[in-house]
Design a protein around this motif. Sequence first.
Motif, PDB file in Angstrom:
ATOM      1  N   LEU A  99      -8.338  25.233  75.497  1.00 50.71           N
ATOM      2  CA  LEU A  99      -8.926  24.099  74.782  1.00 50.71           C
ATOM      3  C   LEU A  99      -8.697  22.785  75.530  1.00 50.71           C
ATOM      4  O   LEU A  99      -9.539  21.882  75.483  1.00 50.71           O
ATOM      5  N   LEU A 100      -7.581  22.670  76.247  1.00 51.60           N
ATOM      6  CA  LEU A 100      -7.358  21.474  77.055  1.00 51.60           C
ATOM      7  C   LEU A 100      -8.329  21.438  78.234  1.00 51.60           C
ATOM      8  O   LEU A 100      -8.868  20.372  78.577  1.00 51.60           O
ATOM      9  N   PHE A 101      -8.590  22.586  78.854  1.00 48.17           N
ATOM     10  CA  PHE A 101      -9.577  22.641  79.940  1.00 48.17           C
ATOM     11  C   PHE A 101     -10.972  22.285  79.420  1.00 48.17           C
ATOM     12  O   PHE A 101     -11.741  21.621  80.124  1.00 48.17           O
ATOM     13  N   GLU A 102     -11.303  22.730  78.222  1.00 54.78           N
ATOM     14  CA  GLU A 102     -12.587  22.337  77.626  1.00 54.78           C
ATOM     15  C   GLU A 102     -12.670  20.824  77.458  1.00 54.78           C
ATOM     16  O   GLU A 102     -13.723  20.222  77.721  1.00 54.78           O
ATOM     17  N   ALA A 103     -11.587  20.215  77.010  1.00 61.53           N
ATOM     18  CA  ALA A 103     -11.572  18.761  76.834  1.00 61.53           C
ATOM     19  C   ALA A 103     -11.741  18.050  78.168  1.00 61.53           C
ATOM     20  O   ALA A 103     -12.408  17.003  78.252  1.00 61.53           O
ATOM     21  N   LEU A 104     -11.159  18.602  79.232  1.00 60.36           N
ATOM     22  CA  LEU A 104     -11.360  18.039  80.560  1.00 60.36           C
ATOM     23  C   LEU A 104     -12.816  18.161  80.984  1.00 60.36           C
ATOM     24  O   LEU A 104     -13.410  17.201  81.503  1.00 60.36           O
ATOM     25  N   ASP A 105     -13.411  19.318  80.774  1.00 56.03           N
ATOM     26  CA  ASP A 105     -14.802  19.537  81.175  1.00 56.03           C
ATOM     27  C   ASP A 105     -15.769  18.625  80.436  1.00 56.03           C
ATOM     28  O   ASP A 105     -16.763  18.167  81.001  1.00 56.03           O
ATOM     29  N   SER A 106     -15.469  18.376  79.173  1.00 58.11           N
ATOM     30  CA  SER A 106     -16.374  17.562  78.354  1.00 58.11           C
ATOM     31  C   SER A 106     -16.191  16.069  78.599  1.00 58.11           C
ATOM     32  O   SER A 106     -17.011  15.258  78.152  1.00 58.11           O
ATOM     33  N   LYS A 141      -7.465  13.843  83.875  1.00 53.99           N
ATOM     34  CA  LYS A 141      -6.136  14.288  84.277  1.00 53.99           C
ATOM     35  C   LYS A 141      -5.104  13.172  84.193  1.00 53.99           C
ATOM     36  O   LYS A 141      -3.894  13.438  84.202  1.00 53.99           O
ATOM     37  N   GLU A 142      -5.580  11.926  84.078  1.00 56.25           N
ATOM     38  CA  GLU A 142      -4.661  10.792  83.973  1.00 56.25           C
ATOM     39  C   GLU A 142      -4.386  10.396  82.522  1.00 56.25           C
ATOM     40  O   GLU A 142      -3.519   9.538  82.262  1.00 56.25           O
ATOM     41  N   THR A 143      -5.118  10.967  81.563  1.00 56.90           N
ATOM     42  CA  THR A 143      -4.927  10.625  80.151  1.00 56.90           C
ATOM     43  C   THR A 143      -3.475  10.872  79.739  1.00 56.90           C
ATOM     44  O   THR A 143      -2.895  11.909  80.049  1.00 56.90           O
ATOM     45  N   GLN A 144      -2.895   9.909  79.036  1.00 56.77           N
ATOM     46  CA  GLN A 144      -1.524  10.025  78.566  1.00 56.77           C
ATOM     47  C   GLN A 144      -1.496  10.673  77.176  1.00 56.77           C
ATOM     48  O   GLN A 144      -2.169  10.227  76.255  1.00 56.77           O
ATOM     49  N   ILE A 145      -0.699  11.724  77.040  1.00 58.20           N
ATOM     50  CA  ILE A 145      -0.560  12.427  75.772  1.00 58.20           C
ATOM     51  C   ILE A 145       0.773  12.023  75.152  1.00 58.20           C
ATOM     52  O   ILE A 145       1.835  12.268  75.737  1.00 58.20           O
ATOM     53  N   PRO A 146       0.763  11.406  73.962  1.00 55.34           N
ATOM     54  CA  PRO A 146       2.024  10.973  73.344  1.00 55.34           C
ATOM     55  C   PRO A 146       2.814  12.147  72.784  1.00 55.34           C
ATOM     56  O   PRO A 146       2.246  13.168  72.388  1.00 55.34           O
ATOM     57  N   VAL A 147       4.121  11.984  72.762  1.00 53.98           N
ATOM     58  CA  VAL A 147       5.025  13.006  72.223  1.00 53.98           C
ATOM     59  C   VAL A 147       5.562  12.521  70.883  1.00 53.98           C
ATOM     60  O   VAL A 147       6.230  11.485  70.807  1.00 53.98           O
ATOM     61  N   SER A 148       5.269  13.273  69.834  1.00 53.59           N
ATOM     62  CA  SER A 148       5.705  12.915  68.485  1.00 53.59           C
ATOM     63  C   SER A 148       7.115  13.443  68.213  1.00 53.59           C
ATOM     64  O   SER A 148       7.682  14.217  68.994  1.00 53.59           O
ATOM     65  N   ASP A 149       7.666  13.056  67.063  1.00 58.00           N
ATOM     66  CA  ASP A 149       8.942  13.628  66.623  1.00 58.00           C
ATOM     67  C   ASP A 149       8.847  15.145  66.529  1.00 58.00           C
ATOM     68  O   ASP A 149       9.764  15.861  66.954  1.00 58.00           O
ATOM     69  N   ASP A 184      -2.488  16.131  83.685  1.00 60.31           N
ATOM     70  CA  ASP A 184      -2.214  16.986  84.832  1.00 60.31           C
ATOM     71  C   ASP A 184      -0.797  17.545  84.779  1.00 60.31           C
ATOM     72  O   ASP A 184      -0.571  18.749  84.984  1.00 60.31           O
ATOM     73  N   SER A 185       0.172  16.687  84.490  1.00 60.52           N
ATOM     74  CA  SER A 185       1.557  17.137  84.384  1.00 60.52           C
ATOM     75  C   SER A 185       1.758  18.039  83.172  1.00 60.52           C
ATOM     76  O   SER A 185       2.572  18.981  83.215  1.00 60.52           O
TER      77      SER A 185
END
Length: 293
Positions: free
Chosen positions: A77-84, A89-97, A118-119
């Motif tokens: 699903l993450l690869f789909e989000a990249l394709d769309s 690859k530079e988007t920052q994903i926040p880390v919740s509690d 990417d990371s």
Amino acid sequence: MYNPLPLIQRFFAALALLVLLAGCATTPPDSVLAVPAPAQKYAAIVVDARTGKQLFEVSSTAQRYPASLTKMMTLYLLFEALDSGRVSKETQIPVSDHAASQPPTKMRFRRGESIDVDSAIRAIVVKSANDVAVAVGEYLGGSEDQFAAMMTSKARQLGMTSTTFRNASGLPDGGQMTTARDMAVLGMALRQRFPQQFHYFSESDFMFRGRLVRGHNDMLGRVRGVDGIKTGYIRASGFNIVTSYNADGRNLIVVVMGADSARQRNDHVEALIQRSLSPTTDGAKTRLMFAEQ
């Protein structure tokens, strides 16, 4: 669907098949036969990914716990989000509690920190990081529960008829079930749908914040032609793996679930690859297919 044979009959049926397998493989018979000891956990399948033909199977449609093989769908699903274009690859994903509180294995993020896509992919593939998988699920789904519903829906679209996802990581949940066959379908789908991203699955380490993060997929580098995909373990599942072999014009997807140790699992995968590449192998002609997106 569960195999209708009683448990003890299923064990001896699997054992008989593996005795036959041992005669075809160069791996010592003991290392092959040791794998299915817990018959209620063991399952295996080998598929020719170019033709969809099933070359070997034992209990491949029996319900099993996926453990971290779950993360293959999180990545799909993450690869789909990249394709769309929804993320880069530079988007920052926040880390919740909630994400930060996941048990190991994890990258040990604190609440409020973030990780680039990417990371995040590398952390999930190489480290099997539970905190990162949950952060990705929350980012794409709004909540981990909603993401799990998305995962199950995608599984149905791909033809994974016996899989239900309850979380993004594969951590224990009694309702999260799959089959070896469904995991083979997912492995095939990842290679065929995202060839430009599949290289991530061949990585055995990566650098993050100045330190080297090592993985634990010991099939990488062990057998020439193996180029991924993912390992998994929880106590309820035993040691699981989906392995891609791609060399000399052959492309196999090998799934082994329920081994007693990583070593047994890896020995068994190697024996199955050797058997499947043998010109004398008389595999079944069942075809595994997944739906086009």
